[in-house]
Write an enzyme that holds these catalytic residues in place. Structure first.
Site, PDB file in Angstrom:
ATOM      1  CB  SER A  56      -0.861  -0.007   1.266  1.00  0.00           C
ATOM      2  OG  SER A  56      -1.488   1.254   1.433  1.00  0.00           O
ATOM      3  NE  ARG A  57      -1.787   4.938  -2.912  1.00  0.00           N
ATOM      4  CZ  ARG A  57      -2.852   5.668  -3.202  1.00  0.00           C
ATOM      5  NH1 ARG A  57      -2.731   6.678  -4.017  1.00  0.00           N
ATOM      6  NH2 ARG A  57      -4.030   5.373  -2.679  1.00  0.00           N
ATOM      7  CG  HIS A 111      -4.098  -1.015 -14.532  1.00  0.00           C
ATOM      8  ND1 HIS A 111      -5.265  -1.579 -15.002  1.00  0.00           N
ATOM      9  CD2 HIS A 111      -4.316  -0.782 -13.215  1.00  0.00           C
ATOM     10  CE1 HIS A 111      -6.135  -1.683 -14.010  1.00  0.00           C
ATOM     11  NE2 HIS A 111      -5.589  -1.205 -12.922  1.00  0.00           N
ATOM     12  CE  LYS A 117     -12.664  -4.361 -15.491  1.00  0.00           C
ATOM     13  NZ  LYS A 117     -13.348  -3.613 -14.401  1.00  0.00           N
ATOM     14  CG  ASP A 161     -14.409   0.309 -13.735  1.00  0.00           C
ATOM     15  OD1 ASP A 161     -14.286  -0.897 -13.489  1.00  0.00           O
ATOM     16  OD2 ASP A 161     -14.131   1.188 -12.915  1.00  0.00           O
TER      17      ASP A 161
HETATM   18  N1  LIG Z   1     -12.354  -7.726 -11.519  1.00  0.00           N
HETATM   19  C1  LIG Z   1     -13.339  -7.102 -10.887  1.00  0.00           C
HETATM   20  O1  LIG Z   1     -14.357  -7.694 -10.544  1.00  0.00           O
HETATM   21  C2  LIG Z   1     -13.169  -5.660 -10.558  1.00  0.00           C
HETATM   22  C3  LIG Z   1     -14.069  -5.026  -9.702  1.00  0.00           C
HETATM   23  C4  LIG Z   1     -13.818  -3.698  -9.361  1.00  0.00           C
HETATM   24  C5  LIG Z   1     -12.719  -3.038  -9.886  1.00  0.00           C
HETATM   25  N2  LIG Z   1     -11.893  -3.686 -10.754  1.00  0.00           N
HETATM   26  C6  LIG Z   1     -10.703  -3.029 -11.304  1.00  0.00           C
HETATM   27  O2  LIG Z   1      -9.764  -2.924 -10.238  1.00  0.00           O
HETATM   28  C7  LIG Z   1      -8.973  -1.772 -10.396  1.00  0.00           C
HETATM   29  C8  LIG Z   1      -9.029  -0.992  -9.106  1.00  0.00           C
HETATM   30  O3  LIG Z   1     -10.306  -0.432  -9.004  1.00  0.00           O
HETATM   31  P1  LIG Z   1     -10.810   0.160  -7.648  1.00  0.00           P
HETATM   32  O4  LIG Z   1     -12.124   0.769  -7.900  1.00  0.00           O
HETATM   33  O5  LIG Z   1     -10.677  -0.907  -6.609  1.00  0.00           O
HETATM   34  O6  LIG Z   1      -9.752   1.338  -7.409  1.00  0.00           O
HETATM   35  P2  LIG Z   1      -9.367   2.078  -6.054  1.00  0.00           P
HETATM   36  O7  LIG Z   1     -10.178   1.549  -4.924  1.00  0.00           O
HETATM   37  O8  LIG Z   1      -9.396   3.519  -6.289  1.00  0.00           O
HETATM   38  O9  LIG Z   1      -7.842   1.670  -5.905  1.00  0.00           O
HETATM   39  C9  LIG Z   1      -7.470   0.400  -5.504  1.00  0.00           C
HETATM   40  C10 LIG Z   1      -6.254   0.544  -4.626  1.00  0.00           C
HETATM   41  O10 LIG Z   1      -5.143   0.951  -5.403  1.00  0.00           O
HETATM   42  C11 LIG Z   1      -4.260   1.716  -4.576  1.00  0.00           C
HETATM   43  N3  LIG Z   1      -3.945   2.932  -5.326  1.00  0.00           N
HETATM   44  C12 LIG Z   1      -4.769   3.958  -5.599  1.00  0.00           C
HETATM   45  N4  LIG Z   1      -4.128   4.896  -6.330  1.00  0.00           N
HETATM   46  C13 LIG Z   1      -2.872   4.427  -6.541  1.00  0.00           C
HETATM   47  C14 LIG Z   1      -1.722   4.936  -7.203  1.00  0.00           C
HETATM   48  N5  LIG Z   1      -1.765   6.114  -7.816  1.00  0.00           N
HETATM   49  N6  LIG Z   1      -0.610   4.172  -7.208  1.00  0.00           N
HETATM   50  C15 LIG Z   1      -0.556   2.984  -6.581  1.00  0.00           C
HETATM   51  N7  LIG Z   1      -1.621   2.466  -5.910  1.00  0.00           N
HETATM   52  C16 LIG Z   1      -2.745   3.179  -5.893  1.00  0.00           C
HETATM   53  C17 LIG Z   1      -5.005   2.023  -3.299  1.00  0.00           C
HETATM   54  O11 LIG Z   1      -4.436   1.239  -2.262  1.00  0.00           O
HETATM   55  P3  LIG Z   1      -3.511   1.974  -1.191  1.00  0.00           P
HETATM   56  O12 LIG Z   1      -4.208   3.279  -0.847  1.00  0.00           O
HETATM   57  O13 LIG Z   1      -3.471   1.040  -0.067  1.00  0.00           O
HETATM   58  O14 LIG Z   1      -2.186   2.218  -1.846  1.00  0.00           O
HETATM   59  C18 LIG Z   1      -6.419   1.583  -3.559  1.00  0.00           C
HETATM   60  O15 LIG Z   1      -7.075   1.023  -2.469  1.00  0.00           O
HETATM   61  C19 LIG Z   1      -9.530  -1.010 -11.605  1.00  0.00           C
HETATM   62  O16 LIG Z   1      -8.739  -1.234 -12.728  1.00  0.00           O
HETATM   63  C20 LIG Z   1     -10.909  -1.622 -11.818  1.00  0.00           C
HETATM   64  O17 LIG Z   1     -11.307  -1.683 -13.174  1.00  0.00           O
HETATM   65  C21 LIG Z   1     -12.094  -4.977 -11.064  1.00  0.00           C
END
Ligand SMILES: NC(=O)c1ccc[n+]([C@@H]2O[C@H](COP(=O)([O-])OP(=O)(O)OC[C@H]3O[C@@H](n4cnc5c(N)ncnc54)[C@H](OP(=O)(O)O)[C@@H]3O)[C@@H](O)[C@H]2O)c1
Length: 338
Positions: A39-40, A82, A100, A180
């Site tokens: 995590s950051r 990504h 994705k 998304d």
């Molecule tokens: N496969 C599926 O079913 C599914 C479902 C939902 C989302 N997704 C995908 O998962 C990805 C994340 O989506 P999300 O909505 O979960 O995003 P999010 O909650 O905004 O971010 C996920 C995590 O990434 C870390 N993060 C955020 N900004 C960052 C940065 N600039 N550099 C490095 N780490 C960072 C954060 O963890 P820390 O604060 O701890 O660093 C955060 O909790 C997206 O690509 C989305 O399309 C997939």
């Protein structure tokens, strides 16, 4: 590039919703060891590691990538990050499974593929739908002629994850329902109909380019078509159907994670009254089939998985780029001002 013993040491990058779901399912994945998280925020990494039973917690992406005990990383961060994280991970000799969409456009996708080729590591976009047994069965049946010649696809993924003016939707994060949610219906259409001859799209966009709702039509020269919708601000029934000359198949909500589908075929009176249901087993949150396949591929020293090679991710990103171009055409609906 190696593995540690018989098991693959997995690390998860990010601690959001999807990191939790993936970590839960890694617990159920043969050959996978839930090893590290980053995590950051170092304290958040420690809490996540303690809750999930991971051995190691890192306070930055670079610290995780420098850790020689990590074999493979699951990149669960926002889309805009990504490509850079995947390329850095590959250059550090880590296998990568990237949420994705793998990247925000096809150019970035090609850069990831180049880095993967140079590294000799495994790389794949985490398009888990393609590993879902019910989805695989539906697509295979459609391709094998179970409903005659496939003529059309209708699929939607619309769920209100927040209001249209949510501060979470930013161009900086590449927030986009096309990237998304839209990637799922579009992947289904590409899987059963192939690449379209023409793409028309319209929808609701902010003037900074963030798309909230997108309706896309694919047209093929022989009259086949697909109608595909996505929204992150409103419900659009999240089901899918594939229709052919002899009937249709329907996957219930949420179609990308469904564990069953229905086939209705034959003369109209029979097609309407005698649905045939096909049921499959669901494992964990639905990610286990993908995690198992990728863990095995890494253990076997493969660099890609045939179910979802990088070339397919890039081809899909090219189509997403074309949808975005259509959304910006002079005849498209005007963008809204925040
Ligand atoms: N496969 C599926 O079913 C599914 C479902 C939902 C989302 N997704 C995908 O998962 C990805 C994340 O989506 P999300 O909505 O979960 O995003 P999010 O909650 O905004 O971010 C996920 C995590 O990434 C870390 N993060 C955020 N900004 C960052 C940065 N600039 N550099 C490095 N780490 C960072 C954060 O963890 P820390 O604060 O701890 O660093 C955060 O909790 C997206 O690509 C989305 O399309 C997939």
């Amino acid at each position: 590039m190696s593995t540690h013993g018989a098991e693959v040491n997995w690390a998860v990058i990010g601690t959001g919703f999807i990191s939790q779901s993936i970590s839960d399912d890694l617990r159920l994945t043969p050959g996978a060891r839930r090893h590290a998280v980053c995590s950051r925020d170092p304290e958040r990494a420690r809490r996540f590691a303690a809750d999930q039973g991971f051995a190691v917690a890192h306070g930055s992406v670079s610290a995780l990538l420098d850790d020689p005990t990590v074999d493979a990383v699951y990149i669960a961060t926002p889309h805009a990050t990504h490509a850079a994280i995947a390329i850095a991970a590959l250059e550090s000799g880590k296998h990568v499974l990237i949420e994705k969409p793998m990247a925000v456009n096809a150019d970035q996708g090609r850069q990831i593929a180049s880095a993967a080729a140079a590294s000799g590591c495994f790389a794949m976009e985490a398009m888990w739908m393609r590993f879902n047994p019910a989805y695989r069965d539906l697509v295979a049946a459609a391709r094998a002629g179970a409903i005659g010649e496939v003529r059309s696809v209708r699929a939607s993924f619309g769920l209100p994850f927040g209001p249209a003016d949510s501060p979470r939707w930013t161009a900086e994060r590449a927030s986009s329902t096309l990237l998304d949610q839209g990637i799922y219906p579009i992947t289904l259409a590409l899987d059963v109909l192939g690449r379209p001859s023409r793409i028309h799209a319209t929808g609701r966009l902010w003037d900074d380019g963030v798309d909230l709702t997108v309706h896309t039509t694919f047209e093929y020269d022989d009259g086949r078509f697909a109608q595909l919708s996505a929204s992150m601000v409103e419900y659009i029934e999240p089901t899918a159907s594939v229709s052919g000359t002899d009937g249709w198949m329907t996957a219930p909500a949420p179609f990308w994670a469904a564990d069953e589908f229905t086939t209705q075929k034959g003369p109209i009176s029979r097609a309407l009254t005698e649905p045939h249901r096909t049921q499959h087993e669901r494992r964990g949150n639905g990610y286990v089939p993908m995690l198992e396949a990728v863990t095995l591929a890494i253990a076997e020293h493969r660099t890609e998985h045939p179910t979802h090679p990088l070339a397919d991710s890039i081809a899909t990103l090219e189509v997403l780029d074309a949808v975005r171009d259509s959304l910006s055409s002079p005849t498209a609906r005007p963008k809204e001002t925040r």
